[in-house]
Scaffold this active site. Structure first.
Site, PDB file in Angstrom:
ATOM      1  N   ASP A 151      30.849  41.850  43.592  1.00 33.13           N
ATOM      2  CA  ASP A 151      31.150  40.716  42.862  1.00 33.13           C
ATOM      3  C   ASP A 151      31.914  39.760  43.527  1.00 33.13           C
ATOM      4  O   ASP A 151      31.928  39.599  44.888  1.00 33.13           O
ATOM      5  CB  ASP A 151      32.107  40.918  41.497  1.00 33.13           C
ATOM      6  N   HIS A 211      35.982  35.499  38.131  1.00 33.34           N
ATOM      7  CA  HIS A 211      34.808  36.515  37.504  1.00 33.34           C
ATOM      8  C   HIS A 211      35.021  37.894  37.915  1.00 33.34           C
ATOM      9  O   HIS A 211      34.761  38.740  36.977  1.00 33.34           O
ATOM     10  CB  HIS A 211      33.574  35.866  38.109  1.00 33.34           C
ATOM     11  N   SER A 381      27.343  39.539  32.381  1.00 35.54           N
ATOM     12  CA  SER A 381      28.382  40.146  33.157  1.00 35.54           C
ATOM     13  C   SER A 381      29.496  40.647  32.494  1.00 35.54           C
ATOM     14  O   SER A 381      30.245  41.511  33.085  1.00 35.54           O
ATOM     15  CB  SER A 381      29.068  38.646  33.818  1.00 35.54           C
TER      16      SER A 381
END
Length: 438
Positions: A151, A211, A381
């Protein structure tokens, strides 16, 4: 309950021939794998057709261990990528050639107006993961269980993540590659985008690694620090394999990230049970598929976001139009759709009766974000780390469980859910507690 298996050879030929329209890739760059045993002259002649120069040779330790000798070439060319592809496709020297696809994370929105503390994905809601029921029975995870997050990077010293992120005992910070894995001082993992050991580049505002930090919090935020949020696992070890930077991430770096985990498991006998892949884009990549094959051989699950639809923000049918990497056909892949707190499939979430496996909480999900704060995100996600966290929780109570056994436990315990009927393989949503009994 495995997904319908597609023929990767057929997919590769399609990608090799023309790329995939509407997919982003690095301009003036190809990934090329030559057939084994070619002379350097033959390789040079093939590259000359596109005035190509090898800018990087990728030959990971995991590739070498699998018998690979040629490696994967990142080739720069003055031609447009698809034009160059058309000139090398089908050449007698080429095993495969493809664009170096670009990927982005699959968070749909950042909703800062949801009531703080509403961790419905964990507990307090029948459509949540039922992690709190497992906690109440004393199942809170184990430091011996390791997951990789492929990620963005992770704020490893976030108040809710401190102590949950791997500190590499095999390669202390001394400027030397002590364990010989090719990465110097990979203390908490590696940044494949920046090619350095700094997995957190968020600085004061932290925006570039929000994120990855959010995903990490859902999997393993510390529930015993009296503040913030709680992850599915109160005890866990998380490795950061950062490949998404400010411009997204490439296939080449995704391959290196997957193989980094594959190599660590072999090299140090680490109990790496899964990687979390909350990203997507591009078309079918044989190079990435090969890396996931190697993960499958190492019993590492590849848990992937089903995707958030196209530019209209409405979920698409992955059976009709493939979304990668979640549509990869390997048995260790689990593709995850998102649901809301009322049990509906999230409007943005992709689906697929044969290509998406299970639903999990993905709308209004509070978790840790970079620079010591907390935010609510929406996206497949956010659903994906609920499933990765559940896989880790299962592994903590079932030592030695294979990837196939963990996957079967998660899918066979899915709760039938009307909004997912005919929309995914199980027709249901995650129940992390029920999975523990499988």
């Amino acid at each position: 309950m495995d997904k319908i298996q597609e023929d990767p050879t057929t997919q590769s030929q399609s990608a090799d021939a023309q790329g995939e329209s509407g997919k982003d890739y690095v301009a003036n760059e190809l990934l090329v794998k030559f057939k084994p045993g070619l002379s350097e002259e033959a390789k040079s002649n093939a590259l000359a057709r596109i005035s190509g120069k090898v800018s990087e040779k990728i030959l990971t330790k995991a590739m070498e261990r699998a018998g690979e000798k040629e490696g994967l070439m990142v080739v720069h060319t003055p031609m447009a990528a698809l034009e160059a592809l058309s000139k090398v496709k089908g050449g007698p020297e080429i095993e495969f050639a493809e664009p170096n696809y670009l990927y982005q994370h699959t968070a749909a929105t950042n909703d800062t107006y949801v009531a703080n503390g509403a961790l419905w994905g964990m507990d307090g809601n029948i459509y949540g993961s039922q992690a709190s029921t497992a906690w109440a029975a004393g199942t809170t995870g184990s430091k011996s269980v390791v997951v990789g997050i492929i990620d963005e990077g992770i704020q490893f010293d976030h108040p809710d993540l401190a102590g949950q992120i791997w500190t590499n005992p095999y390669d202390p910070a001394d400027g030397v590659d002590n364990d010989g894995n090719g990465y110097i001082d990979d203390i908490h993992g590696w940044d494949f985008d920046g090619n350095n050991n700094s997995i957190y580049d968020g600085t004061k505002r932290g925006s570039s690694d929000d994120h990855g930090t959010h995903v990490a919090g859902t999997i393993g935020a510390n529930a015993n620090n009296g503040a913030g949020v709680a992850g599915l696992n109160w005890n866990i070890t998380i490795i950061s394999t950062k490949f998404l930077g400010r411009q997204g991430g490439t296939t080449a770096n995704a391959v290196k990230a997957v193989d980094y985990l594959n190599d660590l498991k072999t090299r140090h006998n680490m109990n790496i049970v899964a990687s979390n892949n909350s990203w997507g884009g591009g078309g079918f990549s044989q190079a990435l598929s090969d890396a996931v094959d190697r993960a499958n051989a190492k019993n590492i699950l590849f848990i992937a976001a089903a995707g958030n639809g196209g530019s209209d923000g409405v979920g698409d049918d992955n059976d009709a139009v493939a979304s990668f990497p979640s549509n990869l056909p390997q048995a260790n892949v689990i593709a995850v759709a998102a649901i809301t707190s009322t049990g509906l499939k999230s409007g943005f979430s992709n689906f697929g009766a044969t290509t998406v496996d299970i639903g999990a909480p993905g709308s209004g999900i509070w978790s840790s974000t970079a620079f010591n704060i907390y935010e609510s995100y929406n996206g497949t996600s956010m659903a994906t780390p609920h499933v990765t966290g559940a896989a880790a929780l299962y592994a903590s109570t079932h030592p030695g469980a294979t990837a196939a056994q963990i996957k079967n436990a998660l899918l066979s315990s899915a709760v039938p859910t009307a909004s997912l009927a005919g929309k995914c393989v199980t027709g249901g949503r995650l129940d992390a507690n029920a999975a523990l009994t499988k």
